[in-house]
Design an enzyme around this catalytic site. Structure first.
Site, PDB file in Angstrom:
ATOM      1  N   TYR D 159       0.840  -1.199   0.000  1.00 38.79           N
ATOM      2  CA  TYR D 159       0.000   0.000   0.000  1.00 38.79           C
ATOM      3  C   TYR D 159       0.875   1.249   0.000  1.00 38.79           C
ATOM      4  O   TYR D 159       0.641   2.214  -0.724  1.00 38.79           O
ATOM      5  CB  TYR D 159      -0.878   0.047   1.237  1.00 38.79           C
ATOM      6  CG  TYR D 159      -1.971  -0.994   1.302  1.00 38.79           C
ATOM      7  CD1 TYR D 159      -2.387  -1.682   0.168  1.00 38.79           C
ATOM      8  CD2 TYR D 159      -2.604  -1.270   2.508  1.00 38.79           C
ATOM      9  CE1 TYR D 159      -3.400  -2.627   0.244  1.00 38.79           C
ATOM     10  CE2 TYR D 159      -3.619  -2.213   2.591  1.00 38.79           C
ATOM     11  CZ  TYR D 159      -4.012  -2.884   1.454  1.00 38.79           C
ATOM     12  OH  TYR D 159      -5.006  -3.803   1.541  1.00 38.79           O
ATOM     13  N   GLU D 209      10.213 -10.504   1.730  1.00 40.64           N
ATOM     14  CA  GLU D 209      10.638 -10.384   3.121  1.00 40.64           C
ATOM     15  C   GLU D 209      11.420 -11.631   3.498  1.00 40.64           C
ATOM     16  O   GLU D 209      11.547 -12.562   2.702  1.00 40.64           O
ATOM     17  CB  GLU D 209       9.438 -10.125   4.045  1.00 40.64           C
ATOM     18  CG  GLU D 209       8.348 -11.160   3.965  1.00 40.64           C
ATOM     19  CD  GLU D 209       7.040 -10.708   4.641  1.00 40.64           C
ATOM     20  OE1 GLU D 209       6.689  -9.515   4.556  1.00 40.64           O
ATOM     21  OE2 GLU D 209       6.368 -11.544   5.228  1.00 40.64           O
ATOM     22  N   HIS D 247       3.328 -12.476  10.048  1.00 34.11           N
ATOM     23  CA  HIS D 247       3.374 -13.308   8.865  1.00 34.11           C
ATOM     24  C   HIS D 247       4.077 -14.592   9.249  1.00 34.11           C
ATOM     25  O   HIS D 247       5.201 -14.564   9.745  1.00 34.11           O
ATOM     26  CB  HIS D 247       4.215 -12.664   7.757  1.00 34.11           C
ATOM     27  CG  HIS D 247       3.457 -11.605   7.026  1.00 34.11           C
ATOM     28  ND1 HIS D 247       3.969 -10.994   5.928  1.00 34.11           N
ATOM     29  CD2 HIS D 247       2.252 -11.061   7.235  1.00 34.11           C
ATOM     30  CE1 HIS D 247       3.101 -10.104   5.508  1.00 34.11           C
ATOM     31  NE2 HIS D 247       2.057 -10.121   6.275  1.00 34.11           N
TER      32      HIS D 247
END
Lengths: 382, 289, 382, 289
Positions: D159, D209, D247
């Site tokens: 975003y 990541e 996550h």
């Protein structure tokens, strides 16, 4: 291995699928005693390996044990499509509201199981396929996923079925799938699957076909096979690990070979030449003279068979062994003198084989090729 | 060229110390096949006819760099043996045994399609690229090198065809025994693209039979993609309906699909020349040469 | 969720994998009574969520119940790597002949389970990987096939293991695999797997990690989690469905955001600027003012934290709600006056939010972007 | 062009009558997405915001010809919902839920790879091709149409990047939320060929990541096949080792693979430009335009 209704239903029951109470009656059994734990009225169904038993008078109803006794005794004397009735299933008659069709088959196209359903049960699914194709749904099952609830929901919505049967139907489908997988079925069919009341379903008839190659892991099915009436020659052949295949009742030619492809080709060519094959026998691999002799003897035990066509493509099989086997059989005295053997051989020791064959007599005809053999058969006009 | 196997094939034999494995292993070597190893659990470290035996396929693969495995193991151990070969990433796995349970093969098929391995069989005589390599138990004397690529569900019809071809002086590029079972590891559709691409192959022969839909699937592919001439024989026109003919594959579906007529029609529409018999196949090919 | 040794071993035992007899001792427990059914000598192991307990004096041996009692009591007073020892496992000491390593892990590369084995057990597998890579075998498992016997045979042959352990090892591997699948493990490790006699193997230590997202189907693991010593703030945060993440003990900056990606980015930028993050808190989705206030309060309960960086990318979250939450927390009286909040907001109602924030006081610093926020933090030199 | 979804996307929503399904369903329609139906078992025949509800995906597929499904169903029903969509042969299946058990996804992943369906997610914000269609719950106001193709394991970092790009007047072709879970249905490697081929896409952004090896796998592919410029950000350099960061994906393997350093190095060797922050991504792209 096709199962008879009663055996298929035994499996359904073992897998938690509801069936009617019933007993299997055989000759010399006390029928009134056998049915005393069943509620009347009864339905009686002959247990034979053929379709259309209803039209042939193989399904009857009885209101009392006495009547059941009388009807069952009559049935046990019947013969339907040349099959002697040896077993009759007597079950509690069911008042059914509606009938569905349900089966799981091995789908050779997708190489996986397929679920077939029709809201029109109780009739031959092939007729429904022809006349009401929109009333059949065939759903390929992902082999690794199995049957999921959404598939059953799909069926219910597609045919606007009463959801009060959803739970019972789901349980039956999942159990039938387990049976299909665990019993190595190529077909597991419930037809009709009857609606008998509030949310209640009942398997009224069952067809199951179990992969012959898997029988080593299903001793109960081997037991069943050994227990039922069967073609005597098929049984006899099996003892030698041969496969005896009845083709048409009117045929008077037989085919013996060492592979089903060759057998099919021979049947095709003989049929094309206007003659009829009655039976065939597949030797499998490794034919010694002893085994060949047994095969020839078995073939001629069918008294309709006048001419035997043997086509062996040797490879590893030695032709002289085959010739000695034929000689042994024909000289055993067990085969009538007017029977003829047309033989075509190719492979190791062919010259020796031809010498042996030529010395047997007129009833042995040597062919150079399959087509030569087929022509020699037709020129003799059996 | 040829397809699937050739002089670069490095073969291992699963079940090498068994009767069949040893017998046909020696014959394969005699034919010129590079047999680099064998597998029999519990017999690792031994030697048979000069070939090292391993306990597992993975070990055999790591030690020999094998690219093909042929299974001379009994039917009931075929599925597990095929898994092992797939799991060891052997690119080509040929299963010989008759009477492998069809559910076992359903399992093997669905696993193999997720893998990079090609499984051929069961109930296959194997694969031969005449003059180069053979992996199977076929009677190799009848084969000869040439331009006809053959794939067959029936061993006997295939032998017959090859025998007649060789007698006429017509050789073969590669001959594949697909096997007559209900669920073969691979079928016509899997080999058609290879034959079409293979430079050595000039003519393709497809020997099918009743049952299943592999011939119909092949027809669709041929129509779209195959430029080489294809000759086909469909056996079993007059086989009794609904009865097993030995090949589990030879059962005509009750609803008419899988019939000889249907197969011949679909193949014919795809431009395939339909033969009436094995002799007819050879006659057709002879005229083409 | 990482399990402590004793809990992992409980699962092993439930899955038929042999372990030593043992009991878990807690404070105020009658140790002599507890160990009376165990055979001496004993091994005592502290149960804490960190490695290296052996070097820290967390593993001891005792010859008698009396000695065990004394040692266990000492151990229950220990603190290792800032973790208070609350449980000690007392087990029968094992005379082992050799030690292997066995684990099943979730292999993210193949997206399937992976079997790892080493004949050098009892040491850290990472050390083996570095020093004796040829002594480790990693075998990807086909998800639909599971572990087959040939894989185990391969391991035995590769490392020339004594075949008399084949059966016991196969059983352990298959059971460990079942445990891995049925308990949603990302790791199920037995190290060492001890050889203790004729064909006998024993799991002497166990590490297991269970997927947090699966805990709704493993109530026993949730119970275990609730029963063990844990970071108080992690626990408190969980009650609000926040994820509290301790980063480094020396850090005095905290990060709050609504997504782990943003949190990681902020930590990276702050660290790059030469400062240390002590903790972070992930709000998850849908942050109301009440929840924001709670998050801010939890963060400042860690007295090391001097400055909080809040970075919220609004989207659906309303910025004014966030601002009100911060205001509420800072004005609650629960947070020391010298604590600073640097805040960066983007999204719906941003102007209203900025107005609210600007009225709180000097300890609220507004940033225009993440990098602006990070710069403002470093300019304050906490 | 754009990839995966566009003006021809016909979307169904699994869980359409749920709170999230309804809320985001209306927003997707408002954005211009062709939402052709929805699925909620037991609610077939109803209508929500003008869209028909079906009991099963197969029915919805048959009645609407949907080519994409987005799942707004709770985590514990996501696997079953994804199976259903795969089984109904929906080509693109997007799963939104957070906290889907990783074993469930291992199952879905392995099934999906045998199918013709692409599964995206779980824990994904969805996919958007700005100005054409969106399938997910992303705050669409920040997106604008243009030539940057983005795929991201993190929603927030994505975003942020999109917001800054749009502020600079730089639009996006398609933006994909891969999701941060340990086993995503699809990853960078699956979309790189599509972006490379897509005419609208001029620059590819990869937001990764720590944890897993999907960035390393992508690097290998980029090195060989990708000609377009690729910019990458790897988050989590300073994340605590061995701790979950929300996550499930963000766990650094104990043995060092999956570390930010390793990923950056591999990507860099493949010619990828490494950004230090989301702002840096935008700066790099701005200089390219």
């Amino acid at each position: 291995m096709k199962l008879l209704e009663y055996k298929g239903k035994e499996l359904l029951r073992d897998y938690g699928i509801p069936i009617q109470n019933g007993v299997v009656i055989e000759e010399n059994q006390d029928i009134k005693e056998s049915v005393k734990n069943l509620k009347s009225p009864y339905v009686l169904k002959v247990q034979i390996m053929t379709g259309g038993r209803g039209k042939a008078g193989g399904i009857k109803f009885a209101d009392s044990a006495l009547e059941a006794d009388k009807l069952a005794k009559e049935m046990l004397k019947m013969e339907i499509k040349k099959l002697k009735v040896k077993k009759v299933l007597v079950a509690e008659k069911v008042d059914l509201i509606d009938e569905w069709y349900l089966s799981i088959v091995l789908d050779r196209f997708n190489k996986a199981p397929m679920l077939i359903f029709s809201p029109l049960g109780g009739v031959d699914i092939e007729d429904t396929a022809k006349n009401n194709p929109e009333k059949i749904v065939k759903i390929p099952i992902n082999f690794f996923m199995g049957i999921k609830e959404y598939t059953i929901r799909y069926i219910f919505k597609k045919y606007c079925l009463d959801m009060s049967f959803f739970e019972a139907f789901t349980s039956i489908v999942k159990n039938l799938y387990r049976l299909f997988i665990e019993y190595d079925c190529t077909l597991a069919e419930i037809n009709p699957l009857a609606i008998v009341g509030d949310g209640k379903l009942l398997a009224v008839d069952c067809k199951a076909d179990i992969d012959d190659s898997s029988l080593y892991r299903h001793s109960d099915i081997v037991e069943f096979r050994n227990s039922i009436e069967e073609n005597v020659l098929v049984k006899e052949a099996r003892a030698f690990n041969f496969l005896y295949i009845p083709v048409t009742d009117e045929g008077n030619i037989a085919v013996v070979s060492n592979g089903s492809g060759m057998i099919m080709s021979c049947i095709d060519l003989i049929t094309k030449n206007g003659q009829k094959v009655g039976a065939a026998l597949d030797l499998g691999g490794g034919a010694t003279s002893d085994r060949i002799a047994e095969a020839v003897k078995i073939i001629f035990k069918n008294k309709n068979t006048i001419c035997l066509f043997i086509s062996i493509f040797g490879g590893i099989t030695r032709c002289d062994e085959v010739a000695l086997g034929v000689k042994g059989a024909l000289e055993s005295g067990e085969i009538e003198k007017d029977r003829v053997v047309v033989i075509r051989l190719e492979g190791t020791n062919k010259p020796e084989a031809l010498k042996i064959l030529s010395e047997i007599g007129d009833n042995v005809v040597i062919a150079d090729s399959i087509s030569d053999g087929v022509n020699k058969i037709s020129s003799r006009r059996f | 060229m040829s397809i699937l196997i050739d002089e670069n094939t490095k073969l291992i034999i699963q079940g090498i110390t068994g009767r069949e494995g040893t017998f046909h292993g020696e014959r394969m070597i005699a034919y010129g096949t590079k047999v680099v190893g064998g597998v029999t659990p519990g017999k690792g470290g031994q030697n048979v006819f000069g070939v090292p035996v391993f306990d597992t396929v993975k070990q055999a693969y790591e030690e020999t760099g094998a690219n093909t495995s042929v299974l001379f193991v009994p039917a009931k151990f075929t599925a597990e043996g095929a898994y092992e070969a797939i799991d060891a990433k052997i690119p080509l796995v040929i299963t010989i045994a008759e009477h492998v349970p069809v559910h076992d093969m359903m399992n093997v098929y669905n696993l193999a399609r997720k893998s990079d391995s090609i499984v051929v069989g069961p109930n296959s005589f194997g694969i031969i690229s005449p003059g180069k390599s053979k992996a199977g138990f076929m009677h190799d004397k009848i084969f000869s090198q040439g331009n006809v690529g053959i794939m067959s569900r029936s061993a006997t019809n295939c032998y017959e065809t090859v025998f007649l071809l060789t007698n006429e002086g017509i050789g073969q590029s590669t001959v594949i025994g697909i096997g007559g079972d209900m669920i073969p590891g691979s079928s016509f559709i899997d080999f058609l693209p290879m034959f079409e691409k293979d430079e050595q192959t000039g003519i393709i022969v497809l020997i099918g039979e009743i049952g299943g839909s592999d011939e119909e699937i092949a027809a669709e592919y041929i129509k779209k993609y195959v430029k080489k001439p294809v000759v086909a024989l469909i056996a079993g026109k007059n086989a009794p309906k609904g009865t097993s003919m030995g090949h589990a594959g030879a059962i005509v579906s009750a609803d008419g699909t899988g019939s000889a007529d249907n197969k011949e029609q679909k193949l014919s529409e795809a431009g395939v020349i339909i033969a009436e018999s094995t002799e007819h196949i050879v006659k057709i090919i002879k005229e083409m040469q």
